[in-house]
Design a protein around this motif. Structure first.
Motif, PDB file in Angstrom:
ATOM      1  N   ARG A  13     -70.218  84.243 109.034  1.00 54.91           N
ATOM      2  CA  ARG A  13     -70.394  85.402 109.914  1.00 54.91           C
ATOM      3  C   ARG A  13     -69.299  86.435 109.696  1.00 54.91           C
ATOM      4  N   GLU A  14     -68.059  86.006 109.663  1.00 56.32           N
ATOM      5  CA  GLU A  14     -66.962  86.948 109.452  1.00 56.32           C
ATOM      6  C   GLU A  14     -67.056  87.599 108.071  1.00 56.32           C
ATOM      7  N   PHE A  15     -67.378  86.809 107.056  1.00 55.95           N
ATOM      8  CA  PHE A  15     -67.538  87.340 105.707  1.00 55.95           C
ATOM      9  C   PHE A  15     -68.626  88.413 105.712  1.00 55.95           C
ATOM     10  N   TYR A  16     -69.746  88.087 106.316  1.00 61.47           N
ATOM     11  CA  TYR A  16     -70.868  89.023 106.370  1.00 61.47           C
ATOM     12  C   TYR A  16     -70.489  90.305 107.112  1.00 61.47           C
ATOM     13  N   GLU A  17     -69.891  90.158 108.290  1.00 62.60           N
ATOM     14  CA  GLU A  17     -69.537  91.327 109.103  1.00 62.60           C
ATOM     15  C   GLU A  17     -68.563  92.259 108.394  1.00 62.60           C
ATOM     16  N   GLU A  18     -67.568  91.671 107.745  1.00 64.93           N
ATOM     17  CA  GLU A  18     -66.512  92.489 107.143  1.00 64.93           C
ATOM     18  C   GLU A  18     -66.875  93.035 105.767  1.00 64.93           C
ATOM     19  N   LEU A  19     -67.669  92.314 104.999  1.00 65.41           N
ATOM     20  CA  LEU A  19     -67.864  92.687 103.597  1.00 65.41           C
ATOM     21  C   LEU A  19     -69.307  93.008 103.204  1.00 65.41           C
ATOM     22  N   ILE A  20     -70.277  92.374 103.815  1.00 69.48           N
ATOM     23  CA  ILE A  20     -71.677  92.623 103.462  1.00 69.48           C
ATOM     24  C   ILE A  20     -72.262  93.750 104.320  1.00 69.48           C
ATOM     25  N   SER A  21     -72.154  93.624 105.633  1.00 71.01           N
ATOM     26  CA  SER A  21     -72.763  94.637 106.511  1.00 71.01           C
ATOM     27  C   SER A  21     -72.089  95.995 106.364  1.00 71.01           C
ATOM     28  N   THR A  22     -70.870  96.025 105.859  1.00 69.37           N
ATOM     29  CA  THR A  22     -70.165  97.294 105.616  1.00 69.37           C
ATOM     30  C   THR A  22     -70.460  97.847 104.226  1.00 69.37           C
ATOM     31  N   ASN A  23     -71.291  97.125 103.476  1.00 65.79           N
ATOM     32  CA  ASN A  23     -71.690  97.524 102.121  1.00 65.79           C
ATOM     33  C   ASN A  23     -70.550  97.534 101.108  1.00 65.79           C
ATOM     34  N   LEU A  24     -69.478  96.811 101.392  1.00 67.42           N
ATOM     35  CA  LEU A  24     -68.423  96.672 100.389  1.00 67.42           C
ATOM     36  C   LEU A  24     -68.869  95.728  99.279  1.00 67.42           C
ATOM     37  N   PHE A  25     -69.579  94.666  99.650  1.00 68.32           N
ATOM     38  CA  PHE A  25     -70.124  93.722  98.682  1.00 68.32           C
ATOM     39  C   PHE A  25     -71.641  93.859  98.686  1.00 68.32           C
ATOM     40  N   PRO A  26     -72.272  93.841  97.510  1.00 65.49           N
ATOM     41  CA  PRO A  26     -73.734  93.960  97.464  1.00 65.49           C
ATOM     42  C   PRO A  26     -74.425  92.708  98.004  1.00 65.49           C
ATOM     43  N   LYS A  27     -75.340  92.930  98.930  1.00 59.74           N
ATOM     44  CA  LYS A  27     -76.041  91.830  99.583  1.00 59.74           C
ATOM     45  C   LYS A  27     -76.842  90.984  98.592  1.00 59.74           C
ATOM     46  N   ASN A  28     -77.401  91.621  97.565  1.00 57.01           N
ATOM     47  CA  ASN A  28     -78.211  90.864  96.606  1.00 57.01           C
ATOM     48  C   ASN A  28     -77.358  89.937  95.737  1.00 57.01           C
ATOM     49  N   ILE A  29     -76.079  90.236  95.564  1.00 63.79           N
ATOM     50  CA  ILE A  29     -75.174  89.385  94.784  1.00 63.79           C
ATOM     51  C   ILE A  29     -74.506  88.341  95.685  1.00 63.79           C
ATOM     52  N   PHE A  30     -74.380  88.652  96.966  1.00 67.40           N
ATOM     53  CA  PHE A  30     -73.740  87.757  97.931  1.00 67.40           C
ATOM     54  C   PHE A  30     -74.720  87.366  99.043  1.00 67.40           C
ATOM     55  N   PRO A  31     -75.885  86.793  98.688  1.00 71.20           N
ATOM     56  CA  PRO A  31     -76.815  86.379  99.744  1.00 71.20           C
ATOM     57  C   PRO A  31     -76.299  85.141 100.480  1.00 71.20           C
ATOM     58  N   TYR A  32     -75.343  84.486  99.874  1.00 73.70           N
ATOM     59  CA  TYR A  32     -74.673  83.323 100.454  1.00 73.70           C
ATOM     60  C   TYR A  32     -73.309  83.227  99.770  1.00 73.70           C
ATOM     61  N   ILE A  33     -72.441  82.424 100.328  1.00 76.94           N
ATOM     62  CA  ILE A  33     -71.150  82.174  99.687  1.00 76.94           C
ATOM     63  C   ILE A  33     -70.833  80.693  99.765  1.00 76.94           C
ATOM     64  N   SER A  34     -70.053  80.263  98.811  1.00 77.77           N
ATOM     65  CA  SER A  34     -69.455  78.927  98.866  1.00 77.77           C
ATOM     66  C   SER A  34     -67.973  79.136  99.130  1.00 77.77           C
ATOM     67  N   TYR A  35     -67.403  78.260  99.903  1.00 82.89           N
ATOM     68  CA  TYR A  35     -65.983  78.368 100.217  1.00 82.89           C
ATOM     69  C   TYR A  35     -65.470  77.001 100.614  1.00 82.89           C
ATOM     70  N   GLN A  36     -64.158  76.887 100.601  1.00 81.88           N
ATOM     71  CA  GLN A  36     -63.556  75.647 101.089  1.00 81.88           C
ATOM     72  C   GLN A  36     -62.482  75.983 102.119  1.00 81.88           C
ATOM     73  N   HIS A  37     -62.375  75.110 103.100  1.00 76.84           N
ATOM     74  CA  HIS A  37     -61.352  75.280 104.134  1.00 76.84           C
ATOM     75  C   HIS A  37     -60.016  74.883 103.533  1.00 76.84           C
ATOM     76  N   ILE A  38     -59.050  75.770 103.625  1.00 76.70           N
ATOM     77  CA  ILE A  38     -57.723  75.513 103.077  1.00 76.70           C
ATOM     78  C   ILE A  38     -56.801  74.921 104.141  1.00 76.70           C
ATOM     79  N   ARG A  39     -56.742  75.577 105.293  1.00 73.39           N
ATOM     80  CA  ARG A  39     -55.895  75.074 106.370  1.00 73.39           C
ATOM     81  C   ARG A  39     -56.137  75.857 107.642  1.00 73.39           C
ATOM     82  N   ARG A  40     -55.564  75.378 108.704  1.00 77.71           N
ATOM     83  CA  ARG A  40     -55.553  76.090 109.984  1.00 77.71           C
ATOM     84  C   ARG A  40     -54.120  76.550 110.218  1.00 77.71           C
ATOM     85  N   TYR A  41     -53.969  77.803 110.569  1.00 76.74           N
ATOM     86  CA  TYR A  41     -52.650  78.317 110.903  1.00 76.74           C
ATOM     87  C   TYR A  41     -52.635  78.613 112.392  1.00 76.74           C
ATOM     88  N   SER A  42     -51.619  78.125 113.056  1.00 72.78           N
ATOM     89  CA  SER A  42     -51.467  78.364 114.486  1.00 72.78           C
ATOM     90  C   SER A  42     -50.066  78.882 114.743  1.00 72.78           C
TER      91      SER A  42
END
Length: 149
Positions: free
Chosen positions: A45-74
């Motif tokens: 959701r955050e990826f989509y809101e910040e980068l796809i819906s703002t048209n910074l990244f093309p939706k057809n190239i980023f219809p999904y993403i793979s990612y891994q959780h690195i850590r939690r910072y508190s």
């Protein structure tokens, strides 16, 4: 928990977890938060809101993403001049694992000149936008951006 009235909730921030909690309920809230039960734990959701819906990244190239959780910072409890209250900042840090086609677009973006985004190296992030040898700060990078390093 009460809604945080500092930042108005709109369609984009509706899923964000910004709340006010009484000090006496803080431990219970943190137990619930760290349990990850009943709250959003996906980075899409955050990826989509910040980068796809703002048209910074093309939706057809980023219809999904793979990612891994690195850590939690508190960040420990501290007084926030901005919020005029005590605060705890917690961030989940993810690393994007791009497909070859996504990586190609990202490399093209690194080499482009845009007024909408920058590609900052670790030194510039640590220095919060300052570039050694330049008279003025070139960009304003938030303090918590260093959490990704």
């Amino acid at each position: 928990a009460l809604d945080d009235n500092l930042i108005p909730i709109d369609a984009k921030s509706d899923g964000d977890l910004r709340v006010r909690v009484k000090g006496s309920e803080l431990i219970n809230f943190l137990k619930w938060f760290y349990s990850m039960n009943g709250r959003e734990i996906c980075g899409w959701r955050e990826f989509y809101e910040e980068l796809i819906s703002t048209n910074l990244f093309p939706k057809n190239i980023f219809p999904y993403i793979s990612y891994q959780h690195i850590r939690r910072y508190s960040h420990p409890v501290r007084y926030s001049n901005y919020a005029q209250s005590q605060e705890i900042l917690i961030a989940e840090i993810y690393e994007l694992i791009p497909t070859p086609q996504q990586e190609k677009i990202l490399l093209e973006m690194v080499n482009s000149n845009s007024q909408e985004y920058i590609w900052a190296d670790s030194e510039q992030i640590i220095r919060r936008g300052t570039v050694p040898g330049q008279q003025y700060q070139s960009v304003n990078i938030s303090e918590h951006s260093s959490w990704i390093l």
